[in-house]
Scaffold this active site. Structure first.
Site, PDB file in Angstrom:
ATOM      1  N   LYS A 169      94.809  16.727  18.193  1.00  0.00           N
ATOM      2  CA  LYS A 169      95.640  17.802  17.646  1.00  0.00           C
ATOM      3  C   LYS A 169      95.683  18.996  18.595  1.00  0.00           C
ATOM      4  O   LYS A 169      96.748  19.596  18.814  1.00  0.00           O
ATOM      5  CB  LYS A 169      95.097  18.228  16.274  1.00  0.00           C
TER       6      LYS A 169
ATOM      7  N   LYS B 220      94.718  30.584  19.163  1.00  0.00           N
ATOM      8  CA  LYS B 220      93.411  30.017  18.804  1.00  0.00           C
ATOM      9  C   LYS B 220      93.257  28.606  19.378  1.00  0.00           C
ATOM     10  O   LYS B 220      92.243  28.274  19.991  1.00  0.00           O
ATOM     11  CB  LYS B 220      93.253  29.977  17.286  1.00  0.00           C
TER      12      LYS B 220
ATOM     13  N   THR C  45      92.710  22.155  11.273  1.00  0.00           N
ATOM     14  CA  THR C  45      92.548  22.099  12.728  1.00  0.00           C
ATOM     15  C   THR C  45      91.413  23.042  13.095  1.00  0.00           C
ATOM     16  O   THR C  45      91.554  24.269  13.035  1.00  0.00           O
ATOM     17  CB  THR C  45      93.845  22.519  13.437  1.00  0.00           C
TER      18      THR C  45
END
Length: 278
Positions: free
Chosen positions: A170, A238, A95
């Site tokens: 995602k 993040k 990711t």
């Protein structure tokens, strides 16, 4: 199809194991020799560098942690692009920033190498059971060529569009998950203040219309986000920071989902990561 796999962590490890067990000729690489020890009793081969792995692979899967790690194993002096042949495919399961995937795709295109961004959701247990969710961005032909490998560890496999689309999906998933953590934890806390046992309330809601994956995680943790903060707090900060930056760059306006995600991060003693514009 010969498969190379890099990134044998808690999620990548079970994915690689499923590929090996399905009978694909598989080569593994890891920075530490100890990481490869659990595969010593399998048919998988090992390589001394990402480039060596790439030289004997038709499909290379990368499942490392962040953008810098992806760039290191893909574009470094001994990275996979240094040795992948024309007609092969690179899959980025990490990711990361959509731009990272697009930039790698631009480097790979003149070499005749296809790139798919294919982040996954579900964790190690889902990978081991063959039920990961894979969100894919890239050319249809490359997706279909990779599908038999994906199918060893994933169901469903969703093709979302061009390179980068998988990362957007995602990140949006993780934004909503983080927001749901805040509403789930807050609801259980409010119930306790109103005299309703949080454990019993959690049992009720998980069988009701307001159930969610996030609620299940909060209930299992006793109504707090402490355990989740330890396991996933830094990754969630993040991802929330990244999707906020992408929305700002696109001129899009997030709604209550971003505020709720920030509230969850605050409960976990985190704050949204500041991601430089790219």
């Amino acid at each position: 199809m010969r498969v190379g796999f890099i990134g044998l962590g808690s999620q990548g490890g079970p994915m690689a194991r499923r590929i090996i067990d399905a009978g694909f000729t598989t080569t593994l690489w890891a920075r530490r020799a100890a990481t490869l020890e659990p595969y010593a009793d399998t048919a998988a081969g090992t390589a001394q560098s990402p480039a060596e792995l790439a030289a004997v692979s038709d499909l290379v899967c990368v499942c490392v942690v962040g953008d810098a790690d992806v760039r290191e194993v893909v574009t470094g002096d001994k990275g996979v692009l240094a040795a992948m042949a024309a007609g092969t495919t690179l899959v980025i399961h990490s990711t990361v920033h959509p731009t990272t995937c697009r930039e790698i795709a631009e480097l790979a295109a003149p070499l005749g190498i296809s790139v798919l961004d294919a982040p996954v959701s579900g964790g190690g247990p889902a990978a081991a059971e063959g039920r990961l969710l894979v969100m894919v961005g890239g050319a249809v032909e490359a997706v279909e060529a990779a599908r038999p490998v994906f199918a060893t560890y994933a169901d469903p496999i969703v093709h979302l569009g061009e390179v980068g689309a998988g990362q957007f999906a995602k990140l949006l998933n993780n934004l909503l998950f983080t927001a749901n953590l805040a509403t789930a934890q807050g609801t259980l806390r409010l119930g306790a203040e109103l005299g309703v046992d949080p454990g019993r309330l959690g049992e009720v809601i998980t069988h009701g219309t307001a159930s969610s994956f996030a609620l299940g995680r909060v209930v299992a943790a006793g109504g707090t986000l402490d355990a989740l903060a330890t396991r996933a707090g830094d990754l969630l900060r993040k991802d929330v920071g990244l999707i906020a930056e992408l929305a700002d760059a696109a001129g899009a306006t997030p709604g209550i989902e971003l505020g709720a995600a920030d509230a969850a991060l605050a409960v976990m003693n985190r704050e949204r990561a500041a991601i430089p514009s790219r």
